[in-house]
Write a protein that holds these residues in place. Sequence first.
Motif, PDB file in Angstrom:
ATOM      1  N   ALA A  53      46.711 -16.954 -36.304  1.00 16.10           N
ATOM      2  CA  ALA A  53      45.895 -18.060 -36.811  1.00 16.10           C
ATOM      3  C   ALA A  53      46.650 -18.798 -37.901  1.00 16.10           C
ATOM      4  CB  ALA A  53      44.567 -17.531 -37.356  1.00 16.10           C
ATOM      5  N   ALA A  54      46.383 -20.100 -38.010  1.00 17.29           N
ATOM      6  CA  ALA A  54      47.041 -20.944 -39.010  1.00 17.29           C
ATOM      7  C   ALA A  54      45.995 -21.740 -39.777  1.00 17.29           C
ATOM      8  CB  ALA A  54      48.028 -21.890 -38.334  1.00 17.29           C
ATOM      9  N   SER A  55      46.387 -22.242 -40.931  1.00 15.45           N
ATOM     10  CA  SER A  55      45.434 -22.952 -41.795  1.00 15.45           C
ATOM     11  C   SER A  55      45.436 -24.460 -41.585  1.00 15.45           C
ATOM     12  CB  SER A  55      45.746 -22.637 -43.263  1.00 15.45           C
ATOM     13  OG  SER A  55      47.074 -23.015 -43.581  1.00 15.45           O
ATOM     14  N   TRP A  56      46.180 -24.948 -40.593  1.00 19.12           N
ATOM     15  CA  TRP A  56      46.156 -26.387 -40.309  1.00 19.12           C
ATOM     16  C   TRP A  56      45.691 -26.611 -38.859  1.00 19.12           C
ATOM     17  CZ3 TRP A  56      50.550 -23.438 -40.582  1.00 19.12           C
ATOM     18  CH2 TRP A  56      51.390 -23.428 -39.462  1.00 19.12           C
ATOM     19  N   PRO A  57      45.060 -27.742 -38.575  1.00 22.73           N
ATOM     20  CA  PRO A  57      44.526 -27.997 -37.231  1.00 22.73           C
ATOM     21  C   PRO A  57      45.620 -28.111 -36.185  1.00 22.73           C
ATOM     22  CG  PRO A  57      43.540 -29.469 -38.865  1.00 22.73           C
ATOM     23  CD  PRO A  57      44.703 -28.806 -39.536  1.00 22.73           C
TER      24      PRO A  57
ATOM     25  N   MET B 238      56.242 -22.590 -36.076  1.00 23.87           N
ATOM     26  CA  MET B 238      55.641 -22.463 -37.401  1.00 23.87           C
ATOM     27  C   MET B 238      56.440 -23.176 -38.494  1.00 23.87           C
ATOM     28  SD  MET B 238      52.863 -20.509 -37.040  1.00 23.87           S
ATOM     29  CE  MET B 238      52.492 -21.368 -35.535  1.00 23.87           C
ATOM     30  N   GLN B 239      57.654 -23.594 -38.183  1.00 24.02           N
ATOM     31  CA  GLN B 239      58.488 -24.372 -39.107  1.00 24.02           C
ATOM     32  C   GLN B 239      58.553 -23.753 -40.517  1.00 24.02           C
ATOM     33  OE1 GLN B 239      56.872 -28.332 -39.067  1.00 24.02           O
ATOM     34  NE2 GLN B 239      57.485 -28.724 -36.945  1.00 24.02           N
ATOM     35  N   GLY B 240      58.843 -22.490 -40.564  1.00 21.95           N
ATOM     36  CA  GLY B 240      58.997 -21.809 -41.843  1.00 21.95           C
ATOM     37  C   GLY B 240      57.699 -21.456 -42.545  1.00 21.95           C
ATOM     38  N   ARG B 241      56.572 -21.639 -41.868  1.00 22.72           N
ATOM     39  CA  ARG B 241      55.276 -21.365 -42.495  1.00 22.72           C
ATOM     40  C   ARG B 241      54.715 -19.992 -42.116  1.00 22.72           C
ATOM     41  NH1 ARG B 241      52.667 -27.106 -40.545  1.00 22.72           N
ATOM     42  NH2 ARG B 241      53.958 -28.487 -41.820  1.00 22.72           N
ATOM     43  N   TYR B 242      55.418 -19.288 -41.244  1.00 17.15           N
ATOM     44  CA  TYR B 242      54.890 -18.015 -40.755  1.00 17.15           C
ATOM     45  C   TYR B 242      55.020 -16.921 -41.801  1.00 17.15           C
ATOM     46  CZ  TYR B 242      54.160 -13.937 -37.771  1.00 17.15           C
ATOM     47  OH  TYR B 242      53.691 -12.767 -37.228  1.00 17.15           O
ATOM     48  N   VAL B 243      53.917 -16.203 -42.027  1.00 17.72           N
ATOM     49  CA  VAL B 243      53.894 -15.065 -42.948  1.00 17.72           C
ATOM     50  C   VAL B 243      53.779 -13.796 -42.119  1.00 17.72           C
ATOM     51  CG1 VAL B 243      52.632 -13.929 -44.811  1.00 17.72           C
ATOM     52  CG2 VAL B 243      52.807 -16.428 -44.770  1.00 17.72           C
ATOM     53  N   PHE B 244      54.709 -12.878 -42.302  1.00 17.46           N
ATOM     54  CA  PHE B 244      54.681 -11.638 -41.532  1.00 17.46           C
ATOM     55  C   PHE B 244      53.788 -10.617 -42.249  1.00 17.46           C
ATOM     56  CE2 PHE B 244      56.129  -7.483 -40.116  1.00 17.46           C
ATOM     57  CZ  PHE B 244      56.181  -7.673 -38.741  1.00 17.46           C
TER      58      PHE B 244
ATOM     59  N   LYS C 205      49.446 -23.609 -46.594  1.00 14.55           N
ATOM     60  CA  LYS C 205      49.768 -24.069 -45.238  1.00 14.55           C
ATOM     61  C   LYS C 205      50.615 -22.981 -44.605  1.00 14.55           C
ATOM     62  CE  LYS C 205      50.301 -28.530 -43.050  1.00 14.55           C
ATOM     63  NZ  LYS C 205      50.664 -29.936 -43.235  1.00 14.55           N
ATOM     64  N   ALA C 206      49.933 -21.992 -44.009  1.00 17.40           N
ATOM     65  CA  ALA C 206      50.623 -20.805 -43.516  1.00 17.40           C
ATOM     66  C   ALA C 206      49.932 -20.293 -42.260  1.00 17.40           C
ATOM     67  CB  ALA C 206      50.636 -19.717 -44.595  1.00 17.40           C
ATOM     68  N   ALA C 207      50.595 -19.347 -41.597  1.00 15.66           N
ATOM     69  CA  ALA C 207      50.060 -18.726 -40.388  1.00 15.66           C
ATOM     70  C   ALA C 207      50.414 -17.244 -40.400  1.00 15.66           C
ATOM     71  CB  ALA C 207      50.635 -19.401 -39.140  1.00 15.66           C
ATOM     72  N   ALA C 208      49.583 -16.428 -39.753  1.00 19.64           N
ATOM     73  CA  ALA C 208      49.833 -14.986 -39.735  1.00 19.64           C
ATOM     74  C   ALA C 208      48.985 -14.331 -38.657  1.00 19.64           C
ATOM     75  CB  ALA C 208      49.509 -14.365 -41.101  1.00 19.64           C
TER      76      ALA C 208
ATOM     77  N   GLY D  62      36.259 -23.704 -40.206  1.00 19.90           N
ATOM     78  CA  GLY D  62      37.357 -24.646 -40.054  1.00 19.90           C
ATOM     79  C   GLY D  62      38.514 -24.402 -41.001  1.00 19.90           C
ATOM     80  N   GLU D  63      38.494 -23.274 -41.710  1.00 18.29           N
ATOM     81  CA  GLU D  63      39.589 -22.959 -42.642  1.00 18.29           C
ATOM     82  C   GLU D  63      40.797 -22.373 -41.929  1.00 18.29           C
ATOM     83  OE1 GLU D  63      37.893 -21.460 -46.722  1.00 18.29           O
ATOM     84  OE2 GLU D  63      36.594 -20.708 -45.117  1.00 18.29           O
ATOM     85  N   LEU D  64      40.566 -21.769 -40.767  1.00 20.72           N
ATOM     86  CA  LEU D  64      41.656 -21.250 -39.946  1.00 20.72           C
ATOM     87  C   LEU D  64      41.502 -21.773 -38.520  1.00 20.72           C
ATOM     88  CD1 LEU D  64      42.093 -17.493 -40.993  1.00 20.72           C
ATOM     89  CD2 LEU D  64      43.618 -19.410 -41.500  1.00 20.72           C
ATOM     90  N   HIS D  65      42.635 -21.796 -37.799  1.00 19.98           N
ATOM     91  CA  HIS D  65      42.654 -22.287 -36.424  1.00 19.98           C
ATOM     92  C   HIS D  65      43.528 -21.366 -35.584  1.00 19.98           C
ATOM     93  CE1 HIS D  65      40.998 -26.093 -38.036  1.00 19.98           C
ATOM     94  NE2 HIS D  65      41.814 -25.853 -39.044  1.00 19.98           N
TER      95      HIS D  65
END
Length: 311
Positions: free
Chosen positions: A167-171, A177-183, A222-225, A239-242
């Motif tokens: 899931a990511a925090s942007w629509p 993930m362009q460097g936004r991925y959190v492991f 602005k991250a995803a995990a 709507g906070e996560l997608h």
Amino acid sequence: MDITLLKTFLEVSATGSFVAASDRLFVTQSAVSLRVQRLEDSLGKPLFTRSKAGAELTAAGREFERYAMSMIRVWEEARQQVAVPEGFKRSLSIGAQYSLWPRLGFRLIDQLRQNMPDLNVRAEMGMPDRLTRFLVEGVMHVGLMYMPNLRPGLIAEEIIEEELVLAASWPDPTMDMQGRYVFVDWGPEFVTAHAIELPELKNSGLTLALGAMAADFVVNRKAAAYLPARYIKKYLDSGELHLVPDAPRFPYPVWAVWRDDMDTELAEGVKAALLHVSRQAEADGDAVLAQLADISEDHEVDVLGEHSRDV
């Protein structure tokens, strides 16, 4: 008999190390050694064979272990029973990992209080090692956790087929993930399967060993995990996560760990309540997985590390 000495003895026995026991008990290694020495002096027998590799129980230590567990259990039962407030007949102590409280643990307490009004309930929180120690010592009767560590006297039952989803925090997020991925480190099995399934999804230099607590971090940046489907339903609804389409999902079941000497009538009551609330929690997870299926073409992972495609 000093209960602290018994608990220290059991921790050294479980870990096979004075150093590891000191870490878990939050005391110095010398304090652990002194406690064990005092116990050995009282019994007149060495309980451990010490070596550079660690500490191994002697024959006397193995014999004493079951008595130590029994004495701690009796002490904890007596302590809890004496502390039962007026108007209550029984006492139950349950524990769970942080992420299992909001949509499972709290619901379990509600159901228990509805089904057994005379039951006094105590709740604990912690990581699996801490919860397991409480179970062994008799401080807790039941523990809810992701990765159970079984010890003598404990029984584990899988109660929910939890799944980890990306899931990511942007629509409208994509796999890029362009460097936004959190492991998020969900344990060795997840780490291995993740490396096989998603070699292109690079760690951006941040690893969180925080479990579902990582959701709060992701939501506010602005991250995803990868996070538990059941846990993030509220964030998806708001709507906070997608969800990320076509991202594989990974099984991560929830377990209930019981003391095998728990009162039969009380155990049956807890199991009935747990079955009721686990079905509710599974419904939350199923709703998220259905949503993921709607936006994906290739979306199933039958077992850790193996894709299957709908036809």
